[in-house]
Write a protein that holds these residues in place. Structure first.
Motif: not given
Length: 320
Positions: A98-104, A148-152
């Motif tokens: 998974v894309d860790h930067s998007a979920n952390i 705004k910091f959480v990737s959708s």
């Protein structure tokens, strides 16, 4: 009889919520309002509507333990879904794909929300404004600031079941399914309240585990569908995003509860549910930040998920 009513209401809630998810996906892709933001809010609202209607009904019948327990328990059950799926499909190494930067960020925000709730539950009293606990106001403001910091990313990646309905059919179906969820979710909450009275079970247990598991089954379907498409990012992102959304619904529940801050009216059992959620979230964060390398033994890889699963059932048994 009350068991049958509870079971039938749970089945109707799950079935209607699945259709809500499908119709919402069609609307977000086929309407002029298509896009990641609309899709995220629409689907999140669709899958979380059972939790909302159940908790609002619990407030109406003056059972804050079921109202709060349903939200906290749904979040814990959602994390259990990730743990069990990761265990069953351990050879696929879910958390390594998974894309860790998007979920952390979502996981850390959820951890912060739970820490605030736990601190409030431990304190003897709560500062309130117009009957709403200051902790809920703080959580709402943090949610707005953190979005705004959480990737959708990943909210538009589902390609499965979208092309089968026209936009008009999807809109009508969405409205009908929402009405069904509202009615059956209310019945589920009332039946849960009667079940607690008839059996002597802890109302916190009923709300945190029985009702929460029932209202969280649509998320299970969503995760399994994402897994079937090998869309692992969506599988994890949908759970973490749903948990954040559920906490905001808890804020709304506090606003509508007019007897004071709702956390001040619940039993001490809710602390254990919140602590369980905190621990399970920490495990998920560990899995996301763990070095992305092959673990030779599949059970060694799956050990954190196994720990989450076992702890969930241990706490359930203790509260029961």
């Amino acid at each position: 009889m009350i068991y049958l009513v509870f079971f039938l209401a749970a089945v109707v809630v799950v079935t209607a919520a699945i259709y809500l998810n499908q119709f919402g996906d069609v609307i977000s892709k086929k309407s002029a309002l298509s896009g990641a933001v609309v899709g995220t809010f629409l689907i999140a609202g669709a899958t979380s509507l059972p939790e909302l209607t159940t908790s609002l009904t619990a407030v109406y019948i003056d059972n804050p333990d079921i109202a709060v327990g349903n939200m906290l328990g749904s979040n814990v059950f959602n994390l259990l879904i990730l743990g069990i799926v990761d265990l069953i499909y351990r050879k696929r190494r879910l958390f390594q794909k998974v894309d860790h930067s998007a979920n952390i960020p979502s996981a850390i925000i959820g951890l912060l929300f739970l820490a605030i709730l736990i601190l409030t539950l431990f304190l003897p009293g709560s500062i309130q404004f117009f009957g709403v606990g200051i902790e809920m106001i703080l959580i709402f403001l943090l949610y707005i600031g953190a979005m705004k910091f959480v990737s959708s990313s990943g909210s538009d990646e589902s390609e499965g079941q979208v092309k089968t309905y026209s936009l008009r059919t999807a809109v009508v179906g969405f409205i009908i399914a929402a009405i069904v969820v509202f009615g059956s979710g209310s019945v589920l909450s009332i039946a849960g309240d009667r079940l607690a009275e008839a059996t002597g079970m802890n109302a916190s247990f009923v709300g945190s585990f029985l009702i929460a598991a029932s209202t969280s089954l649509p998320e299970l379907v969503t995760v399994l569908a994402a897994f079937k498409l090998a869309n692992y990012n969506m599988a994890i992102g949908s759970i973490l995003g749903s948990n954040l959304f559920n906490i905001q619904l808890l804020v709304l529940t506090d606003v509508l509860y007019r007897e004071g801050p709702i956390l001040a009216a619940v039993g001490s059992s809710q602390i254990f549910v919140a602590l369980l959620g905190l621990f399970m979230t920490i495990v998920v964060i560990y899995l996301l930040v763990r070095p992305n390398k092959r673990v030779t033994n599949q059970w060694r890889y799956a050990a954190p998920s196994l720990l989450m699963t076992v702890l969930y059932f241990v706490v359930s048994f203790v509260l029961y």
